[in-house]
Design a protein around this motif. Structure first.
Motif, PDB file in Angstrom:
ATOM      1  N   LEU B  92      27.220  64.293  59.236  1.00 38.13           N
ATOM      2  CA  LEU B  92      27.848  63.283  60.095  1.00 38.13           C
ATOM      3  C   LEU B  92      28.445  63.869  61.368  1.00 38.13           C
ATOM      4  O   LEU B  92      28.691  63.150  62.333  1.00 38.13           O
ATOM      5  CB  LEU B  92      28.924  62.530  59.307  1.00 38.13           C
ATOM      6  N   VAL B  96      22.983  61.480  62.056  1.00 41.78           N
ATOM      7  CA  VAL B  96      22.307  60.947  60.871  1.00 41.78           C
ATOM      8  C   VAL B  96      21.245  59.986  61.358  1.00 41.78           C
ATOM      9  O   VAL B  96      21.309  59.482  62.486  1.00 41.78           O
ATOM     10  CB  VAL B  96      23.278  60.234  59.900  1.00 41.78           C
ATOM     11  N   GLY B  99      21.775  56.798  63.785  1.00 44.21           N
ATOM     12  CA  GLY B  99      23.210  56.891  64.027  1.00 44.21           C
ATOM     13  C   GLY B  99      23.560  56.573  65.471  1.00 44.21           C
ATOM     14  O   GLY B  99      22.843  55.837  66.154  1.00 44.21           O
ATOM     15  N   LYS B 296      18.766  53.407  55.464  1.00 45.98           N
ATOM     16  CA  LYS B 296      19.880  52.628  54.917  1.00 45.98           C
ATOM     17  C   LYS B 296      20.034  52.880  53.415  1.00 45.98           C
ATOM     18  O   LYS B 296      21.151  53.024  52.911  1.00 45.98           O
ATOM     19  CB  LYS B 296      19.680  51.130  55.195  1.00 45.98           C
ATOM     20  N   THR B 298      19.142  55.588  51.835  1.00 49.88           N
ATOM     21  CA  THR B 298      19.653  56.954  51.668  1.00 49.88           C
ATOM     22  C   THR B 298      21.156  57.021  51.931  1.00 49.88           C
ATOM     23  O   THR B 298      21.913  57.631  51.167  1.00 49.88           O
ATOM     24  CB  THR B 298      18.903  57.913  52.620  1.00 49.88           C
ATOM     25  N   HIS B 299      21.587  56.389  53.024  1.00 44.77           N
ATOM     26  CA  HIS B 299      23.019  56.393  53.343  1.00 44.77           C
ATOM     27  C   HIS B 299      23.825  55.738  52.223  1.00 44.77           C
ATOM     28  O   HIS B 299      24.914  56.198  51.872  1.00 44.77           O
ATOM     29  CB  HIS B 299      23.269  55.679  54.671  1.00 44.77           C
ATOM     30  N   SER B 303      26.648  57.487  50.000  1.00 41.03           N
ATOM     31  CA  SER B 303      27.986  56.883  50.063  1.00 41.03           C
ATOM     32  C   SER B 303      28.512  56.542  48.674  1.00 41.03           C
ATOM     33  O   SER B 303      29.717  56.646  48.421  1.00 41.03           O
ATOM     34  CB  SER B 303      27.952  55.612  50.923  1.00 41.03           C
ATOM     35  N   LYS B 310      31.267  58.632  52.718  1.00 44.60           N
ATOM     36  CA  LYS B 310      31.435  57.189  52.894  1.00 44.60           C
ATOM     37  C   LYS B 310      32.497  56.862  53.940  1.00 44.60           C
ATOM     38  O   LYS B 310      32.284  56.027  54.822  1.00 44.60           O
ATOM     39  CB  LYS B 310      31.802  56.542  51.556  1.00 44.60           C
ATOM     40  N   PHE B 313      31.106  57.947  57.436  1.00 48.49           N
ATOM     41  CA  PHE B 313      29.937  57.130  57.785  1.00 48.49           C
ATOM     42  C   PHE B 313      30.359  55.699  58.111  1.00 48.49           C
ATOM     43  O   PHE B 313      29.871  55.101  59.086  1.00 48.49           O
ATOM     44  CB  PHE B 313      28.920  57.140  56.631  1.00 48.49           C
ATOM     45  N   THR B 317      29.711  53.655  61.523  1.00 53.32           N
ATOM     46  CA  THR B 317      28.926  52.426  61.477  1.00 53.32           C
ATOM     47  C   THR B 317      29.689  51.256  62.100  1.00 53.32           C
ATOM     48  O   THR B 317      29.109  50.440  62.839  1.00 53.32           O
ATOM     49  CB  THR B 317      28.530  52.100  60.024  1.00 53.32           C
TER      50      THR B 317
END
Lengths: 347, 347
Positions: B92, B96, B99, B296, B298-299, B303, B310, B313, B317
């Protein structure tokens, strides 16, 4: 030891005054000057002390450079294009219609020889300058009624300054010079039809959406407006190399900090403005194209009369052609895809 | 006077070593570390002396952070995401998939609390970090044949690392880890189908257009890759406040300088690459959309397993949603219009 006195000699105590072109209420702009002063003060243990003054405290914002030239203050944080009346070449330090965007301006300043070209010109006027802040692409301002065609521009009383004013005159606009404090009342009375300012975060403070709700974009005359710290050249030349380097690094750091500040604050501000009733409108392609043509005419007119302007404008234009070819690939495709996801509420 | 010894005490002589993750041949990357060292050296009259070492001189580039953690060196100039194997949260700090872009990363770092959030995490690992450079949106790399559909990705041997590697695996790609020095020969032999690297200016040096001529964009996994200076936290904490401020300003200045460097050099490099035979190809919307969906997933997977990831990220986001709404207005409309003029050869 020998080291201690040597260092002390190289760190003279200096108290400088920096007059800002901006009021404290515009915190992104005024805060950038404060950051420069803080970095310099901290790096020198307070030996090089720059005190910033808001517009109006020593001289009005639009006369900040004059205060440096006359020796009233050592330096200013200002926009070079405020002084285009002295010579239109000053406009090239900040923004010209359909010029470089923020990242391109920085690329040209720091890598494309732009700083050196500008300082050749500024030096003739007793000034040394360092880029110090960028607003990003500004908004096109607040309009009492919708503007769809070039015909709608005829007779429009628009508060706009500088080179952009000269360009829109070609399209029938009547540029107005009105003090910021009178803009709201003039729009309310209808003695003014529209005004440009900066972007959502700064504009929100003026409350103009209440009297001119159509909020147009983009400000094609300010695709990435850069600010400068401008210093009396003899004062700059007299600084120890250490102080010159510290001030250079401080301005370069603050240059990015200001753009980051706007980029962080504008998204929330535009959302608040829309909730408050602002009506977003893009300028039509017809208006953009006519403005582009008028700007090219204006640039050519000035270039034919002013060798300093021509030399620097040509350097920016050469880079602009290459930069906007490259920008179409990764940067634009990535952003476009992300905007589609944003609209789909998928981010 | 009293001043001299006081200053001398606050300016201890320090010799620090900074191991870079980059070779000297990548001058935009290695040069950024040099700029930091120069600003710090000049600001302290050489008292705080940071010597930069290229990748491999002390440790390999991918082990730079380990060298800081073990106390071999005081600091490194590196990409946080190289260390995602220790913890995906490291990704991060750099980039990412899908991102923030470069300006948004800076806004989030300096104004959105991003630096502080990252340093909370880095601090748990004995590290203090400062953002120091951004490449802008990278290119998607070099491919031996055209890739039009998601089916074309099945079994593709693509050299790609980190989180992006995990994402493309979901689409059937077989991520490869091959030393940079072996990439050219592997592509020539066909034991490798494709490789991603950086952007035109850096990629040009590898000559890959001769063995994999399709040059795709954008690198959706690196919309604005940020580098960092990472320092042993105990060493950082032991610095005089003056040195901390000088190093902070130097990194912030160098952060913008690197982006300006890429933004200036990439336009000329892409033109040279195309003249040399590189075939530009945008990734299809089908591939971008499938990659976005896989990212999405994977994130979300990470998370759900990692609270540090989390938290950071989610902060990125939230800003990304607002930032890409605002970016659609002035910035994008201005750039789009300028690109049309560029294509019309009218700039």
């Amino acid at each position: 030891t020998l080291a201690a006195p040597a260092i002390a000699q190289e760190k003279p105590k200096l108290n400088w005054r920096m007059t800002s072109s901006f009021p404290k209420s515009l915190d992104t702009l005024f805060g950038t000057g404060d950051l420069v002063a803080r970095y310099v003060r901290e790096a020198t243990d307070g030996q090089f002390d720059i005190q910033q003054f808001a517009a109006g405290e020593i001289v009005p914002g639009g006369q900040a450079l004059d205060a440096v030239m006359s020796g009233t203050v050592e330096m200013t944080h200002t926009a070079s294009y405020y002084y285009w009346g002295k010579d239109p070449t000053y406009a090239l330090g900040t923004a010209v219609p359909f010029g470089l965007n923020a990242r391109q301006m920085n690329a040209w300043f720091y890598q494309g020889g732009g700083n050196d070209l500008l300082n050749e010109f500024y030096g003739k006027n007793g000034i040394f300058a360092l880029p110090c802040g960028n607003t990003g692409a500004q908004m096109g301002g607040w309009y009492r009624k919708e503007i769809n065609t070039v015909d709608d521009l005829k007779g429009l009383k628009l508060r706009i300054a500088g080179l952009a004013g000269r360009v829109v005159e070609k399209l029938g606009v009547v540029p107005q010079q009105i003090a910021a404090s009178d803009v709201y009342a003039s729009l309310e009375r209808g003695t003014l039809d529209a005004t440009e300012f900066v972007g959502p975060y700064d504009d929100e403070k003026l409350g103009l959406y209440k009297v001119a709700k159509y909020y147009y974009y983009p400000a094609w005359w300010e695709g990435g407006a850069s600010l400068h710290v401008m210093i009396a050249k003899d004062k700059w030349d007299s600084l120890p190399k250490t102080y010159q380097s510290i001030l250079t690094a401080a301005c370069q750091a603050a240059n990015g900090a200001m753009l980051a500040d706007y980029d962080y604050k504008n998204p929330a501000a535009i959302a608040r403005l829309v909730r408050a009733g602002a009506q977003l409108r893009p300028f039509s392609q017809e208006i953009l194209q006519a403005s582009f043509n008028a700007a090219k005419e204006t640039h050519a007119e000035i270039s034919s009369q002013n060798a300093d302007f021509k030399k620097i404008f040509d350097s920016q234009t050469a880079f602009k052609r290459d930069a906007y070819l490259w920008a179409q690939l990764s940067e634009y495709t990535f952003d476009t895809f992300m905007m589609i996801q944003q609209r789909n509420n998928a981010l």
